[in-house]
Design a protein around this motif. Structure first.
Motif, mmCIF file in Angstrom:
data_model
loop_
_atom_site.group_PDB
_atom_site.id
_atom_site.type_symbol
_atom_site.label_atom_id
_atom_site.label_comp_id
_atom_site.label_asym_id
_atom_site.label_seq_id
_atom_site.Cartn_x
_atom_site.Cartn_y
_atom_site.Cartn_z
ATOM 1 N N VAL A 67 0.844 -1.198 0.000
ATOM 2 C CA VAL A 67 0.000 0.000 0.000
ATOM 3 C C VAL A 67 0.880 1.250 0.000
ATOM 4 O O VAL A 67 1.900 1.293 0.678
ATOM 5 C CB VAL A 67 -0.911 0.030 1.254
ATOM 6 N N ALA A 68 0.451 2.256 -0.765
ATOM 7 C CA ALA A 68 1.117 3.558 -0.748
ATOM 8 C C ALA A 68 0.041 4.640 -0.827
ATOM 9 O O ALA A 68 -1.090 4.382 -1.233
ATOM 10 C CB ALA A 68 2.088 3.696 -1.915
ATOM 11 N N VAL A 69 0.435 5.838 -0.429
ATOM 12 C CA VAL A 69 -0.488 6.968 -0.418
ATOM 13 C C VAL A 69 0.088 8.076 -1.297
ATOM 14 O O VAL A 69 1.279 8.371 -1.230
ATOM 15 C CB VAL A 69 -0.707 7.498 1.017
ATOM 16 N N ARG B 146 -4.037 8.181 7.295
ATOM 17 C CA ARG B 146 -2.772 8.770 7.742
ATOM 18 C C ARG B 146 -1.811 7.686 8.211
ATOM 19 O O ARG B 146 -0.614 7.742 7.969
ATOM 20 C CB ARG B 146 -3.028 9.767 8.870
ATOM 21 N N GLU B 147 -2.357 6.668 8.845
ATOM 22 C CA GLU B 147 -1.555 5.541 9.323
ATOM 23 C C GLU B 147 -0.810 4.862 8.166
ATOM 24 O O GLU B 147 0.356 4.521 8.292
ATOM 25 C CB GLU B 147 -2.473 4.540 10.015
ATOM 26 N N TYR B 148 -1.486 4.699 7.032
ATOM 27 C CA TYR B 148 -0.829 4.087 5.872
ATOM 28 C C TYR B 148 0.345 4.937 5.398
ATOM 29 O O TYR B 148 1.399 4.413 5.059
ATOM 30 C CB TYR B 148 -1.810 3.910 4.710
ATOM 31 N N PHE B 149 0.155 6.247 5.377
ATOM 32 C CA PHE B 149 1.235 7.128 4.940
ATOM 33 C C PHE B 149 2.425 7.024 5.882
ATOM 34 O O PHE B 149 3.569 6.971 5.453
ATOM 35 C CB PHE B 149 0.748 8.578 4.854
ATOM 36 N N GLU B 150 2.147 7.009 7.180
ATOM 37 C CA GLU B 150 3.226 6.984 8.159
ATOM 38 C C GLU B 150 3.904 5.620 8.261
ATOM 39 O O GLU B 150 5.101 5.539 8.526
ATOM 40 C CB GLU B 150 2.700 7.436 9.511
ATOM 41 N N VAL B 151 3.161 4.548 8.054
ATOM 42 C CA VAL B 151 3.735 3.202 8.174
ATOM 43 C C VAL B 151 4.314 2.714 6.845
ATOM 44 O O VAL B 151 5.459 2.270 6.786
ATOM 45 C CB VAL B 151 2.679 2.200 8.698
ATOM 46 N N TYR B 152 3.514 2.782 5.791
ATOM 47 C CA TYR B 152 3.940 2.250 4.493
ATOM 48 C C TYR B 152 4.676 3.278 3.653
ATOM 49 O O TYR B 152 5.542 2.934 2.860
ATOM 50 C CB TYR B 152 2.739 1.737 3.697
#
Length: 114
Positions: free
Chosen positions: A19-21, A87-93
């Protein structure tokens, strides 16, 4: 050429995560979504409800291993500090922030020419 730069930036994240944002504050880069290959699954979000829906669909796909051979991309025109569920995806992935398309192009040209 711009689409190649974006694909290369996203490929860095996809080499480690499914996953990416893509944060496009200005909305100037939305046309790049049409240039993405068919193996990209794009979730466009513009409010908390659409963020929650994208998160649900991604988590469901991850849980059932349905992301094999695909790249999950979340596209939003909201700035990072306004994001709730993704936001979690952006910060983690990880992901790409394009605040201004002309500045992104200048940066990439500068990096390419070094």
């Amino acid at each position: 050429m711009i689409d190649s730069w974006l694909k290369a930036d996203l490929a860095k994240f996809y080499s480690h995560h499914p996953v990416a944002v893509l944060i496009d504050d200005s909305g100037e880069a939305e046309f790049l979504l049409k240039a993405l290959p068919s193996d990209y699954v794009v979730y466009q979000t513009d409010n908390e409800l659409s963020e929650l829906e994208a998160k649900y669909r991604i988590e469901k796909a991850l849980q059932h291993n349905k992301v094999q051979g695909t790249k999950q991309l979340i596209y939003t025109q909201q700035p990072l500090n306004k994001l709730s569920f993704i936001r979690e995806y952006f910060e983690v992935y990880g992901g790409v922030e394009i605040h201004s398309l002309p500045n992104y192009i200048k940066l990439k040209v500068h990096q390419t020419l070094n």
